[in-house]
Design a protein around this motif. Structure first.
Motif, PDB file in Angstrom:
ATOM      1  N   ALA A  84      19.515   0.758  27.217  1.00  0.00           N
ATOM      2  CA  ALA A  84      19.089  -0.404  26.662  1.00  0.00           C
ATOM      3  C   ALA A  84      18.202  -0.998  27.283  1.00  0.00           C
ATOM      4  CB  ALA A  84      20.605  -1.400  26.722  1.00  0.00           C
ATOM      5  N   GLN A 118      21.575   5.441  21.890  1.00  0.00           N
ATOM      6  CA  GLN A 118      22.726   4.241  21.716  1.00  0.00           C
ATOM      7  C   GLN A 118      24.053   4.581  21.390  1.00  0.00           C
ATOM      8  OE1 GLN A 118      19.911   1.249  21.979  1.00  0.00           O
ATOM      9  NE2 GLN A 118      20.361   0.768  23.507  1.00  0.00           N
ATOM     10  N   THR A 145      14.554  -2.628  25.496  1.00  0.00           N
ATOM     11  CA  THR A 145      14.165  -3.728  25.946  1.00  0.00           C
ATOM     12  C   THR A 145      12.768  -4.352  26.583  1.00  0.00           C
ATOM     13  OG1 THR A 145      16.348  -4.765  26.094  1.00  0.00           O
ATOM     14  CG2 THR A 145      14.954  -6.320  26.420  1.00  0.00           C
ATOM     15  N   ASN A 203      19.840  -5.508  23.153  1.00  0.00           N
ATOM     16  CA  ASN A 203      19.420  -5.254  23.789  1.00  0.00           C
ATOM     17  C   ASN A 203      20.198  -5.314  25.686  1.00  0.00           C
ATOM     18  OD1 ASN A 203      19.361  -2.287  23.269  1.00  0.00           O
ATOM     19  ND2 ASN A 203      17.772  -3.032  21.905  1.00  0.00           N
ATOM     20  N   SER A 251      22.944  -1.686  19.320  1.00  0.00           N
ATOM     21  CA  SER A 251      22.247  -2.356  19.484  1.00  0.00           C
ATOM     22  C   SER A 251      20.687  -1.174  19.122  1.00  0.00           C
ATOM     23  CB  SER A 251      22.403  -1.739  21.182  1.00  0.00           C
ATOM     24  OG  SER A 251      23.096  -1.253  21.998  1.00  0.00           O
TER      25      SER A 251
END
Length: 158
Positions: A144, A19, A148, A91, A68
């Motif tokens: 993401a 990320q 999560t 996220n 994130s």
């Protein structure tokens, strides 16, 4: 009473690094877009005004992607319930920003395909940059969502 140890997958740190790298690449592509747009206006006295430049998507999305990733790395290193909650929230925001970016870029591709004039080289290279931005935004969306999911799973494991 012993304290329950939260178990987070070790791959979360790797996804956080992905990320962060995605955010840096999106930022660099945005800077290239800006340079291309400025040089296009100066040299050709006309410019193709993309939605990426108008909305400054590459700048605000890259900051969100980097945050994130940092939270994902921190959560894997220092596992706490509050940090897990923050990571889930950041996220989710990052995934929403990625969806907005994909919609903007899709609209830009549609507008570009509807132009009737033959494109000049800055427009073609700008379209290629937009395609790269689309691919990296799609990567961020998947990353993401995966982070999560893993953190929600670890948080609610009994």
């Amino acid at each position: 009473m012993p304290r329950r140890r939260l178990r987070i997958r070790q791959e979360t740190r790797l996804l956080g690094a992905i990320q962060i790298m995605t955010g840096l690449i999106v930022h660099c592509v945005g800077r290239l877009w800006r340079y291309l747009f400025i040089s296009q206006v100066i040299v050709f006295k006309k410019g193709y005004l993309p939605l990426v430049v108008i909305t400054r998507y590459a700048y605000w999305s890259s900051a969100c992607f980097i945050f994130s990733g940092v939270f994902a790395v921190l959560t894997e290193r220092k596992c706490s319930m509050s940090l897990m909650s923050y990571t889930i929230g950041v996220n989710i925001v990052s995934a929403c920003v990625a969806v907005i970016g994909l919609l903007l870029l899709s609209l830009e591709f549609i507008v570009y395909s509807l132009t009737t004039q033959p494109p000049i080289w800055p427009q073609i290279s700008g379209k290629i940059l937009s395609e790269y931005l689309f691919l990296f935004t799609l990567l961020e969306l998947f990353t993401a969502c995966t982070v999560t999911h893993w953190i929600c799973k670890a948080k609610h494991r009994r």
